[in-house]
Design a protein around this motif. Structure first.
Motif, mmCIF file in Angstrom:
data_model
loop_
_atom_site.group_PDB
_atom_site.id
_atom_site.type_symbol
_atom_site.label_atom_id
_atom_site.label_comp_id
_atom_site.label_asym_id
_atom_site.label_seq_id
_atom_site.Cartn_x
_atom_site.Cartn_y
_atom_site.Cartn_z
ATOM 1 N N MET A 41 0.851 -1.202 0.000
ATOM 2 C CA MET A 41 0.000 0.000 0.000
ATOM 3 C C MET A 41 0.886 1.253 0.000
ATOM 4 O O MET A 41 1.880 1.291 0.712
ATOM 5 C CB MET A 41 -0.860 -0.009 1.269
ATOM 6 N N ASP A 42 0.508 2.248 -0.832
ATOM 7 C CA ASP A 42 1.338 3.452 -0.808
ATOM 8 C C ASP A 42 0.946 4.348 0.362
ATOM 9 O O ASP A 42 -0.140 4.219 0.935
ATOM 10 C CB ASP A 42 1.263 4.209 -2.144
ATOM 11 N N TRP A 90 12.160 2.913 7.249
ATOM 12 C CA TRP A 90 11.628 2.012 8.284
ATOM 13 C C TRP A 90 10.528 1.089 7.755
ATOM 14 O O TRP A 90 10.054 0.209 8.474
ATOM 15 C CB TRP A 90 11.044 2.829 9.457
ATOM 16 N N GLU A 91 10.082 1.333 6.545
ATOM 17 C CA GLU A 91 8.914 0.617 5.995
ATOM 18 C C GLU A 91 7.728 0.748 6.951
ATOM 19 O O GLU A 91 7.006 -0.232 7.253
ATOM 20 C CB GLU A 91 9.245 -0.861 5.721
ATOM 21 N N SER A 92 7.536 1.963 7.416
ATOM 22 C CA SER A 92 6.511 2.199 8.438
ATOM 23 C C SER A 92 5.110 1.892 7.934
ATOM 24 O O SER A 92 4.275 1.386 8.694
ATOM 25 C CB SER A 92 6.567 3.646 8.923
ATOM 26 N N VAL A 93 4.841 2.211 6.677
ATOM 27 C CA VAL A 93 3.498 1.956 6.149
ATOM 28 C C VAL A 93 3.228 0.452 6.133
ATOM 29 O O VAL A 93 2.194 -0.016 6.627
ATOM 30 C CB VAL A 93 3.339 2.565 4.728
ATOM 31 N N LYS A 94 4.201 -0.288 5.633
ATOM 32 C CA LYS A 94 4.034 -1.745 5.576
ATOM 33 C C LYS A 94 3.853 -2.320 6.992
ATOM 34 O O LYS A 94 2.948 -3.121 7.262
ATOM 35 C CB LYS A 94 5.281 -2.349 4.916
ATOM 36 N N MET A 95 4.692 -1.866 7.911
ATOM 37 C CA MET A 95 4.677 -2.392 9.287
ATOM 38 C C MET A 95 3.355 -2.068 9.988
ATOM 39 O O MET A 95 2.731 -2.926 10.611
ATOM 40 C CB MET A 95 5.859 -1.771 10.043
ATOM 41 N N SER A 96 2.916 -0.811 9.862
ATOM 42 C CA SER A 96 1.715 -0.415 10.602
ATOM 43 C C SER A 96 0.442 -0.888 9.904
ATOM 44 O O SER A 96 -0.556 -1.176 10.573
ATOM 45 C CB SER A 96 1.709 1.095 10.819
ATOM 46 N N ALA A 97 0.480 -1.011 8.586
ATOM 47 C CA ALA A 97 -0.686 -1.572 7.887
ATOM 48 C C ALA A 97 -0.869 -3.020 8.328
ATOM 49 O O ALA A 97 -1.994 -3.489 8.538
ATOM 50 C CB ALA A 97 -0.503 -1.475 6.374
ATOM 51 N N MET A 98 0.243 -3.718 8.494
ATOM 52 C CA MET A 98 0.175 -5.110 8.979
ATOM 53 C C MET A 98 -0.421 -5.140 10.395
ATOM 54 O O MET A 98 -1.327 -5.928 10.693
ATOM 55 C CB MET A 98 1.597 -5.692 8.962
ATOM 56 N N LYS A 128 -4.875 8.091 4.080
ATOM 57 C CA LYS A 128 -6.276 8.400 3.822
ATOM 58 C C LYS A 128 -7.186 7.380 4.523
ATOM 59 O O LYS A 128 -8.139 7.746 5.201
ATOM 60 C CB LYS A 128 -6.513 8.385 2.300
ATOM 61 N N GLN A 129 -6.843 6.135 4.364
ATOM 62 C CA GLN A 129 -7.682 5.084 4.988
ATOM 63 C C GLN A 129 -7.717 5.186 6.506
ATOM 64 O O GLN A 129 -8.763 5.046 7.123
ATOM 65 C CB GLN A 129 -7.146 3.704 4.611
ATOM 66 N N THR A 130 -6.547 5.440 7.096
ATOM 67 C CA THR A 130 -6.518 5.507 8.565
ATOM 68 C C THR A 130 -7.258 6.749 9.050
ATOM 69 O O THR A 130 -7.889 6.726 10.097
ATOM 70 C CB THR A 130 -5.071 5.496 9.119
#
Ligand code: GLC
Length: 417
Positions: free
Chosen positions: A1-2, A192-200, A8-10
Motif C-alpha cells: 500500500m502506498d 523504516w517501511e513504516s506503512v508496511k509495518m503499521s498496515a500489517m 487516507k484510509q486511517t
C-alpha cells in the motif's frame, strides 16, 4: 500500500477508533526492563557506555516476583487511569515477551516467563485498555546501528522489527495501542517501511491506535515531559515521568506531587488531550512507594471531581477561557469547572465571564455557593477561609451557565473590540 492511500484510509476510521481514548484522559506508562536492576535510568547502557557483553549479563540476573502487573493494574484503577502502556522492548533490546525473533527475551533468560502475557492478563482483569510500547531503536541487535549504512543489515533488521510487531499484534488477543519509540538510526518512514509495518499491525488489530513515532503522523501526537496541546482537531497525549526518569531510579529526589499531577491532568483536559503518567517499577516489579502515595491521593481526588475531567470536553485554554491567577478551567457544554488551586478566602471573583451563571456549587459534594453576577464580575460569596480540599489543595467549583461559557479579559481594563 502506498503512503497516501494508507494515510487516507486511517484518517477515515480515526474518529471512531479514537472515541474511547479521548474520553479516557488518563493512562499509566510502565517502563520496565533489565535497566531496573541498575536503577540509574533506562538510558544507562548508552550513557555509561556499558559494552553489550557486560550488559547482557543482566538478562540472567533478573528475577521479578510473581505477577507484579496485577499491582500496577490495581494502582492504575485506583488512580482513575483507564489504560496502561508497557515497554515490551526498550532501547536495550531485551524482549519481555515470548518471541521467536531473538533468544534475548524474558522467557529464555532470567525471568523464565512471558511478562507481556502477565501484563495483558492484568489489564483484562482490571478492565484497563492495553498498550504496547515498542522501541524501534535497538542497542543490542547486531544490525540495530549498522542498518543505517548497510543494505543487507537493514533488511535483516526490518525483518526482525516486523517480526516482533507481528508477534505482539498476533499472540495476545485484542490490543488497543501500539506505541512506537525512537526511530534512530533510520531517518524516514520509507527507510523504516513504516506503512508496511503499521498496515500489517492494523490488519491484525483493526481498532488499533498508533502514535506518531515511526515517522508517520498516525493517530496521535506525543509531547514528552511537557503538557502542551496540539492544534485543534489533532489528538495528543503528553507522556510524563514521575521523577525525571522513565526507568526505576530510586536515587532521584524529584517526585512530582499529587497536586502537580492534577494540574497536568487539568491542562490535558483543557486541551482535549490525555496524560500518560509513568511508573518505573523496581527490578522485582514493585511500584516505588512515592508513586503509590501520590497516585492514591490523585485517585481519591478524582473520585470526587472526575466530572471536571473525563469524557468529551471542549477546548478551554486560550480558545474560550482566559488565564486567572487563582485557578484554571475545564469546560463542557454549558458547564464550566474552575479548578481553584490558590484559594483566595471568603470571596472568589471571576472577571469577564460571558454567560449567565444559573447555579454555582462545590463539585465534590454539590454544596451550593451563593453568588452575585454583574456584567463583568462574578462574585462567589461566603466561602470557607481556607481551601476546602484536604487532598491536594485543588477545589473545583462548578458553574452551570445559560450558554456555553466564554471568558474575555484582554490586557487592559476596557476591551478594545
Ligand atoms: C524518550 C526516551 C525513552 C523513553 C521515551 C518515552 O524517547 O528515549 O527512554 O522511553 O522517551 O516517551
Amino acid at each position: 500500500m502506498d503512503q497516501e492511500t494508507y494515510l487516507k484510509q486511517t484518517a477515515e476510521t480515526r474518529p471512531e477508533r479514537l472515541r474511547w481514548w479521548q474520553e479516557a484522559r488518563f493512562g499509566m506508562f510502565i517502563h520496565w526492563g533489565l535497566y531496573a536492576q541498575l536503577g540509574r535510568h533506562e538510558w544507562v547502557m548508552n550513557r555509561e557506555r556499558i559494552p553489550v557483553e557486560a550488559y547482557e549479563k543482566l538478562a540472567d540476573t533478573w528475577h521479578p516476583k510473581a505477577r507484579p502487573a496485577r499491582e500496577w493494574a490495581t494502582l492504575a484503577k485506583q488512580a482513575g487511569m483507564k489504560y496502561m502502556v508497557m515497554t515490551t522492548k526498550h532501547h536495550e533490546g531485551f524482549c519481555l515477551w515470548n518471541t521467536q525473533q531473538t533468544d534475548y527475551n524474558a522467557v529464555q533468560r532470567g525471568p523464565g516467563r512471558d511478562l507481556v502475557q502477565e501484563f495483558v492478563e492484568a489489564c483484562r482483569e482490571f478492565d484497563l485498555k492495553i498498550g504496547f510500547y515498542y522501541s524501534l531503536m535497538d542497542w543490542h541487535h547486531p544490525d540495530g546501528a549498522r542498518c543505517a549504512k548497510d543494505a543487507d543489515a537493514r533488511r535483516r533488521f526490518l525483518d526482525f522489527t516486523q517480526g516482533c510487531v507481528r508477534e505482539l499484534m498476533s499472540n495476545y488477543g485484542k490490543i488497543d495501542i501500539l506505541w512506537y519509540d525512537v526511530s534512530w538510526p533510520l531517518t524516514d518512514a520509507e527507510a523504516w517501511e513504516s506503512v508496511k509495518m503499521s498496515a500489517m499491525a492494523r490488519e491484525l488489530q483493526p481498532h488499533l491506535l498508533i502514535n506518531n513515532r515511526a515517522k508517520l503522523p498516525e493517530d496521535f501526537g506525543t509531547p514528552e515531559e511537557h503538557v502542551t496541546a496540539e492544534a485543534a482537531g489533532r489528538a495528543w497525549e503528553a507522556c510524563m515521568t514521575f521523577n525525571g526518569s522513565w526507568g526505576y531510579m530510586p536515587i532521584s529526589p524529584d517526585w512530582r506531587s499529587a497536586r502537580e499531577v492534577l494540574m497536568m491532568l487539568r491542562t490535558a483536559a483543557a486541551g482535549q488531550g490525555n496524560l500518560l503518567l509513568n511508573i518505573g517499577p523496581a527490578p522485582d516489579g514493585s511500584v516505588p512507594l512515592e508513586a503509590v502515595d501520590r497516585l492514591t491521593a490523585v485517585g481519591a481526588w478524582i473520585d470526587q471531581n472526575g466530572e471536571a475531567l473525563y469524557g468529551q470536553v471542549d477546548r478551554a485554554d486560550r480558545e474560550r477561557m482566559d488565564w486567572m491567577p487563582t485557578g484554571a478551567w475545564t469546560i463542557r457544554g454549558n458547564n464550566a469547572y474552575y479548578w481553584c488551586h490558590r484559594w483566595p478566602g471568603r470571596e472568589l471573583v471571576i472577571g469577564g465571564l460571558r454567560a449567565g451563571v444559573k447555579h454555582a456549587s462545590f463539585l465534590k459534594d454539590g454544596t451550593p455557593i451563593a453568588f452575585e453576577q454583574t456584567e463583568q464580575r462574578l462574585v462567589l460569596k461566603n466561602l470557607p477561609h481556607f481551601d476546602p480540599d484536604p487532598i491536594a489543595g485543588v477545589t473545583v467549583i462548578k458553574l452551570v451557565c445559560d450558554a456555553p461559557p466564554e471568558q474575555r479579559l484582554g490586557a487592559g481594563c476596557v476591551l478594545l473590540d
